[in-house]
Design a protein around this motif. Structure first.
Motif, PDB file in Angstrom:
ATOM      1  N   ILE A  33     -11.748   0.662  16.859  1.00 22.63           N
ATOM      2  CA  ILE A  33     -10.353   1.095  16.597  1.00 22.63           C
ATOM      3  C   ILE A  33      -9.691  -0.176  15.649  1.00 22.63           C
ATOM      4  O   ILE A  33      -8.943  -0.352  14.681  1.00 22.63           O
ATOM      5  CB  ILE A  33      -9.485   1.517  17.516  1.00 22.63           C
ATOM      6  N   LEU A  34      -9.907  -1.378  16.378  1.00 21.60           N
ATOM      7  CA  LEU A  34      -9.279  -2.526  15.904  1.00 21.60           C
ATOM      8  C   LEU A  34      -9.890  -2.885  14.392  1.00 21.60           C
ATOM      9  O   LEU A  34      -9.171  -3.393  13.348  1.00 21.60           O
ATOM     10  CB  LEU A  34      -9.398  -3.652  16.763  1.00 21.60           C
ATOM     11  N   ASP A  35     -10.897  -2.780  14.325  1.00 24.46           N
ATOM     12  CA  ASP A  35     -11.815  -3.049  13.120  1.00 24.46           C
ATOM     13  C   ASP A  35     -11.283  -2.042  11.980  1.00 24.46           C
ATOM     14  O   ASP A  35     -11.072  -2.460  10.920  1.00 24.46           O
ATOM     15  CB  ASP A  35     -13.346  -3.034  13.217  1.00 24.46           C
ATOM     16  N   TYR A  36     -11.159  -0.799  12.295  1.00 20.02           N
ATOM     17  CA  TYR A  36     -10.514  -0.036  11.419  1.00 20.02           C
ATOM     18  C   TYR A  36      -9.161  -0.340  10.798  1.00 20.02           C
ATOM     19  O   TYR A  36      -8.745  -0.242   9.679  1.00 20.02           O
ATOM     20  CB  TYR A  36     -10.550   1.426  12.031  1.00 20.02           C
ATOM     21  N   MET A  37      -8.347  -0.499  11.908  1.00 23.47           N
ATOM     22  CA  MET A  37      -6.960  -0.998  11.740  1.00 23.47           C
ATOM     23  C   MET A  37      -6.858  -2.067  11.013  1.00 23.47           C
ATOM     24  O   MET A  37      -5.875  -2.200  10.008  1.00 23.47           O
ATOM     25  CB  MET A  37      -6.232  -1.214  13.012  1.00 23.47           C
ATOM     26  N   TYR A  38      -7.774  -3.252  11.136  1.00 17.74           N
ATOM     27  CA  TYR A  38      -7.369  -4.506  10.298  1.00 17.74           C
ATOM     28  C   TYR A  38      -7.887  -4.282   8.961  1.00 17.74           C
ATOM     29  O   TYR A  38      -7.466  -5.130   8.237  1.00 17.74           O
ATOM     30  CB  TYR A  38      -8.290  -5.463  10.985  1.00 17.74           C
ATOM     31  N   MET A  39      -8.782  -3.305   8.723  1.00 14.02           N
ATOM     32  CA  MET A  39      -9.269  -3.070   7.364  1.00 14.02           C
ATOM     33  C   MET A  39      -8.601  -2.235   6.356  1.00 14.02           C
ATOM     34  O   MET A  39      -8.768  -1.855   5.245  1.00 14.02           O
ATOM     35  CB  MET A  39     -10.648  -2.688   7.509  1.00 14.02           C
ATOM     36  N   ILE A  40      -7.599  -1.622   6.994  1.00 13.67           N
ATOM     37  CA  ILE A  40      -6.734  -0.873   6.082  1.00 13.67           C
ATOM     38  C   ILE A  40      -6.232  -1.313   4.779  1.00 13.67           C
ATOM     39  O   ILE A  40      -6.351  -0.624   3.889  1.00 13.67           O
ATOM     40  CB  ILE A  40      -5.388  -0.116   7.088  1.00 13.67           C
ATOM     41  N   PRO A  41      -5.569  -2.441   4.868  1.00 15.58           N
ATOM     42  CA  PRO A  41      -5.093  -3.036   3.521  1.00 15.58           C
ATOM     43  C   PRO A  41      -6.320  -3.431   2.444  1.00 15.58           C
ATOM     44  O   PRO A  41      -5.877  -3.412   1.336  1.00 15.58           O
ATOM     45  CB  PRO A  41      -4.606  -4.454   4.018  1.00 15.58           C
ATOM     46  N   VAL A  42      -7.510  -3.386   3.006  1.00 19.15           N
ATOM     47  CA  VAL A  42      -8.570  -3.808   2.015  1.00 19.15           C
ATOM     48  C   VAL A  42      -8.766  -2.727   0.933  1.00 19.15           C
ATOM     49  O   VAL A  42      -8.627  -2.910  -0.197  1.00 19.15           O
ATOM     50  CB  VAL A  42      -9.875  -4.253   2.730  1.00 19.15           C
ATOM     51  N   PRO A  43      -9.145  -1.640   1.527  1.00 20.38           N
ATOM     52  CA  PRO A  43      -9.247  -0.455   0.251  1.00 20.38           C
ATOM     53  C   PRO A  43      -8.098  -0.242  -0.378  1.00 20.38           C
ATOM     54  O   PRO A  43      -8.199   0.327  -1.587  1.00 20.38           O
ATOM     55  CB  PRO A  43      -9.893   0.936   1.321  1.00 20.38           C
ATOM     56  N   ALA A  44      -6.989  -0.516   0.011  1.00 18.91           N
ATOM     57  CA  ALA A  44      -5.657  -0.318  -0.656  1.00 18.91           C
ATOM     58  C   ALA A  44      -5.526  -1.515  -1.536  1.00 18.91           C
ATOM     59  O   ALA A  44      -4.663  -1.333  -2.507  1.00 18.91           O
ATOM     60  CB  ALA A  44      -4.567  -0.155   0.279  1.00 18.91           C
ATOM     61  N   ARG A  45      -6.524  -2.359  -1.662  1.00 19.20           N
ATOM     62  CA  ARG A  45      -6.437  -3.421  -2.828  1.00 19.20           C
ATOM     63  C   ARG A  45      -5.372  -4.405  -2.532  1.00 19.20           C
ATOM     64  O   ARG A  45      -4.838  -4.965  -3.420  1.00 19.20           O
ATOM     65  CB  ARG A  45      -6.808  -3.034  -3.894  1.00 19.20           C
ATOM     66  N   LEU A  46      -4.851  -4.458  -1.114  1.00 16.77           N
ATOM     67  CA  LEU A  46      -3.607  -5.204  -1.008  1.00 16.77           C
ATOM     68  C   LEU A  46      -4.316  -6.644  -0.512  1.00 16.77           C
ATOM     69  O   LEU A  46      -3.250  -7.728  -0.759  1.00 16.77           O
ATOM     70  CB  LEU A  46      -2.870  -4.950   0.263  1.00 16.77           C
ATOM     71  N   VAL A  47      -5.236  -6.831   0.035  1.00 14.83           N
ATOM     72  CA  VAL A  47      -5.851  -8.354   0.249  1.00 14.83           C
ATOM     73  C   VAL A  47      -7.413  -8.005   0.117  1.00 14.83           C
ATOM     74  O   VAL A  47      -8.052  -6.624  -0.020  1.00 14.83           O
ATOM     75  CB  VAL A  47      -5.482  -8.490   1.555  1.00 14.83           C
ATOM     76  N   GLU A  48      -8.103  -9.057   0.260  1.00 14.38           N
ATOM     77  CA  GLU A  48      -9.641  -9.169  -0.096  1.00 14.38           C
ATOM     78  C   GLU A  48     -10.161  -8.719   1.352  1.00 14.38           C
ATOM     79  O   GLU A  48     -11.430  -8.309   1.471  1.00 14.38           O
ATOM     80  CB  GLU A  48     -10.089 -10.294  -0.627  1.00 14.38           C
ATOM     81  N   ARG A  49      -9.628  -9.508   2.361  1.00 15.34           N
ATOM     82  CA  ARG A  49     -10.106  -9.616   3.740  1.00 15.34           C
ATOM     83  C   ARG A  49      -8.858  -9.111   4.658  1.00 15.34           C
ATOM     84  O   ARG A  49      -7.962  -9.357   4.484  1.00 15.34           O
ATOM     85  CB  ARG A  49     -10.441 -10.934   4.206  1.00 15.34           C
ATOM     86  N   GLY A  50      -9.348  -8.196   5.785  1.00 14.53           N
ATOM     87  CA  GLY A  50      -8.193  -7.649   6.813  1.00 14.53           C
ATOM     88  C   GLY A  50      -7.670  -9.048   7.215  1.00 14.53           C
ATOM     89  O   GLY A  50      -6.205  -8.973   7.468  1.00 14.53           O
ATOM     90  N   ARG A  51      -8.078 -10.055   7.608  1.00  5.11           N
ATOM     91  CA  ARG A  51      -7.139 -11.088   8.209  1.00  5.11           C
ATOM     92  C   ARG A  51      -6.438 -11.800   7.204  1.00  5.11           C
ATOM     93  O   ARG A  51      -5.805 -12.455   7.790  1.00  5.11           O
ATOM     94  CB  ARG A  51      -8.329 -12.160   8.968  1.00  5.11           C
ATOM     95  N   ASP A  52      -6.394 -11.384   5.911  1.00 12.16           N
ATOM     96  CA  ASP A  52      -5.500 -12.012   4.944  1.00 12.16           C
ATOM     97  C   ASP A  52      -4.218 -11.260   4.698  1.00 12.16           C
ATOM     98  O   ASP A  52      -3.246 -11.892   4.243  1.00 12.16           O
ATOM     99  CB  ASP A  52      -6.274 -12.070   3.552  1.00 12.16           C
ATOM    100  N   TRP A  53      -4.020 -10.155   5.525  1.00 12.59           N
ATOM    101  CA  TRP A  53      -2.659  -9.582   5.533  1.00 12.59           C
ATOM    102  C   TRP A  53      -1.687 -10.064   6.324  1.00 12.59           C
ATOM    103  O   TRP A  53      -2.112 -10.543   7.530  1.00 12.59           O
ATOM    104  CB  TRP A  53      -3.022  -7.890   6.111  1.00 12.59           C
ATOM    105  N   PRO A  54      -0.493 -10.557   5.584  1.00 11.66           N
ATOM    106  CA  PRO A  54       0.489 -11.572   6.383  1.00 11.66           C
ATOM    107  C   PRO A  54       0.785 -10.908   7.733  1.00 11.66           C
ATOM    108  O   PRO A  54       1.298 -11.586   8.646  1.00 11.66           O
ATOM    109  CB  PRO A  54       1.445 -11.792   5.338  1.00 11.66           C
ATOM    110  N   TRP A  55       0.872  -9.573   7.976  1.00 11.27           N
ATOM    111  CA  TRP A  55       1.411  -9.189   9.182  1.00 11.27           C
ATOM    112  C   TRP A  55       0.400  -8.584  10.232  1.00 11.27           C
ATOM    113  O   TRP A  55       0.621  -8.005  11.066  1.00 11.27           O
ATOM    114  CB  TRP A  55       2.512  -7.895   8.692  1.00 11.27           C
ATOM    115  N   SER A  56      -0.918  -9.178   9.680  1.00  6.68           N
ATOM    116  CA  SER A  56      -2.157  -8.634  10.909  1.00  6.68           C
ATOM    117  C   SER A  56      -2.256  -9.678  11.677  1.00  6.68           C
ATOM    118  O   SER A  56      -2.024 -10.896  11.609  1.00  6.68           O
ATOM    119  CB  SER A  56      -3.312  -8.568   9.815  1.00  6.68           C
TER     120      SER A  56
END
Length: 62
Positions: A33-56
């Motif tokens: 579930i955490l892997d899924y949650m952290y990767m949500i911004p990636v397919p939306a092309r908001l970041v390249e890696r989930g950990r790059d999302w500023p609010w993650s």
């Protein structure tokens, strides 16, 4: 769940009908579930890696 009348007697809800709560008993399920949650911004092309999302919080777990 919050709902309000839409004026025609129907109800509007915030949550979609397909969403439901459930208990997470296995560590593997928590990680899934955490892997899924952290990767949500990636397919939306908001970041390249989930950990790059500023609010993650992913950067503290990977």
């Amino acid at each position: 769940m919050v709902s309000r009348s839409n004026g025609d007697g129907g109800r509007r809800t915030i949550w979609q009908a397909r969403d439901y709560g459930f208990n997470i008993g296995l560590r593997a399920k928590v990680e899934e579930i955490l892997d899924y949650m952290y990767m949500i911004p990636v397919p939306a092309r908001l970041v390249e890696r989930g950990r790059d999302w500023p609010w993650s919080s992913a950067r503290w777990y990977v």
